[in-house]
Write an enzyme that holds these catalytic residues in place. Sequence first.
Site, PDB file in Angstrom:
ATOM      1  N   CYS A 112     -15.788  -8.137 -19.803  1.00  0.00           N
ATOM      2  CA  CYS A 112     -16.158  -9.560 -19.887  1.00  0.00           C
ATOM      3  C   CYS A 112     -17.641  -9.791 -19.620  1.00  0.00           C
ATOM      4  O   CYS A 112     -18.172 -10.852 -19.936  1.00  0.00           O
ATOM      5  CB  CYS A 112     -15.339 -10.382 -18.901  1.00  0.00           C
ATOM      6  SG  CYS A 112     -13.587 -10.231 -19.188  1.00  0.00           S
ATOM      7  N   HIS A 249     -17.826 -17.622 -16.943  1.00  0.00           N
ATOM      8  CA  HIS A 249     -16.843 -16.893 -17.744  1.00  0.00           C
ATOM      9  C   HIS A 249     -15.549 -17.708 -17.770  1.00  0.00           C
ATOM     10  O   HIS A 249     -15.189 -18.341 -16.780  1.00  0.00           O
ATOM     11  CB  HIS A 249     -16.598 -15.517 -17.131  1.00  0.00           C
ATOM     12  CG  HIS A 249     -15.547 -14.726 -17.850  1.00  0.00           C
ATOM     13  ND1 HIS A 249     -15.545 -14.596 -19.223  1.00  0.00           N
ATOM     14  CD2 HIS A 249     -14.470 -14.042 -17.399  1.00  0.00           C
ATOM     15  CE1 HIS A 249     -14.503 -13.865 -19.576  1.00  0.00           C
ATOM     16  NE2 HIS A 249     -13.833 -13.520 -18.491  1.00  0.00           N
ATOM     17  N   ASN A 279      -9.107 -16.606 -22.813  1.00  0.00           N
ATOM     18  CA  ASN A 279     -10.073 -15.641 -22.288  1.00  0.00           C
ATOM     19  C   ASN A 279     -10.540 -14.746 -23.437  1.00  0.00           C
ATOM     20  O   ASN A 279      -9.789 -13.897 -23.909  1.00  0.00           O
ATOM     21  CB  ASN A 279      -9.431 -14.808 -21.174  1.00  0.00           C
ATOM     22  CG  ASN A 279     -10.407 -13.823 -20.543  1.00  0.00           C
ATOM     23  OD1 ASN A 279     -11.488 -13.572 -21.073  1.00  0.00           O
ATOM     24  ND2 ASN A 279     -10.017 -13.260 -19.413  1.00  0.00           N
TER      25      ASN A 279
END
Length: 322
Positions: A112, A249, A279
């Site tokens: 990520c 994020h 996500n």
Amino acid sequence: MYSRIAGTGSYLPEKVLTNRELEQMVDTSDEWIRTRTGIERRHIAAADETTSTMATEAARRALAAAGVTAADVDLVVVGTTTPDLVFPNVATMVSAALGIRDRPAIGLEAACSGFVYGLSIADKFVRLGDARCALVIGAETLTRIVDWTDRNTCVLFADGAGAVVLTPSPEPGIETTVIGADGQYRDLLYYPFGVSYGLDRLRGGEPAAIQMKGNEVFKVAVRTLAALVDETLAKTGLTTADVDWLVPHQANIRIIEAAARKLGMPMERVVVTVQDHGNTSAAAIPLALDTAIRDGRIRRGQRLLLETFGGGFTWGSALIRY
Ligand code: UT7
């Protein structure tokens, strides 16, 4: 000399998968997904779309927004966990699709944190005068590596791409970046198949799909992000009052809220897109950034704090005068 964001772009596949549709696929509910994660829907790549095709489209939009062309680009960095192939790397594929030749193309694997890692690296190239126009992209096709029978993961991950163009500027720009990692957490979040592990290991019984101990990841994420934003602000001598937008994020609304609370940042100043995007790992921050720039929330001159956390674990932040 600094680097500054000259333009942003993003791409989302057309197909949208809602929580209601997921209810038909696994033992879950719209209510559980919304309250535990904040996610309401997510985009799924079409059969003919890959990480590089989505990255290329996001890059085209970022170049147009920056008022430059592919001929101006002298560095391409793509953060992704889901490359089209092991090699050639995705950045070379994006370069080829855009007609960029004879320029470095860096494929970067930091889960990520891939986009923020890429931003940190490209920033140095631009500051040192080694690049005058850098494309930094985060792109993922995570829906190809989730187990669609595992409710712990299949409701979370999604596809998309986001890109920024960095150009030199006497004024900041990117004021600072912080990146870090701690490999001792590898077993909390990983994908079990890799080239040097070999097929035999896979035949040992683990499904070829993202494995995550979500609850444990959650706790380390909240703790690490709190320390990260403190370190980032301390590095520049700034405080929360100097930051206009937190662009975090987008993994879980509860992680985002915890980070905002720790910073003393009201949610009105936090860019949240997890409800619409799910996500998307390395794509999440540049997607959120581009969304908030295009809908007019983020304006020129404002200060942004980006922060991310992901598999590895890896993490990263950036303070940016947009
Ligand atoms: O992207 C970078 C890194 N990733 C993250 O930052 C993700 C971090 N983790 C999370 O976001 C959260 O931990 C999750 C959203 C993954 C899970 O939420 P949680 O509140 O930590 O739930 P949990 O894993 O503790 O599970 C609670 C219960 C369990 O049932 P029991 O054992 O209490 O009976 C799960 O089986 O919720 C159950 N559960 C579900 N129920 C309905 C797990 N997934 C689902 C689901 N639908 N999709």
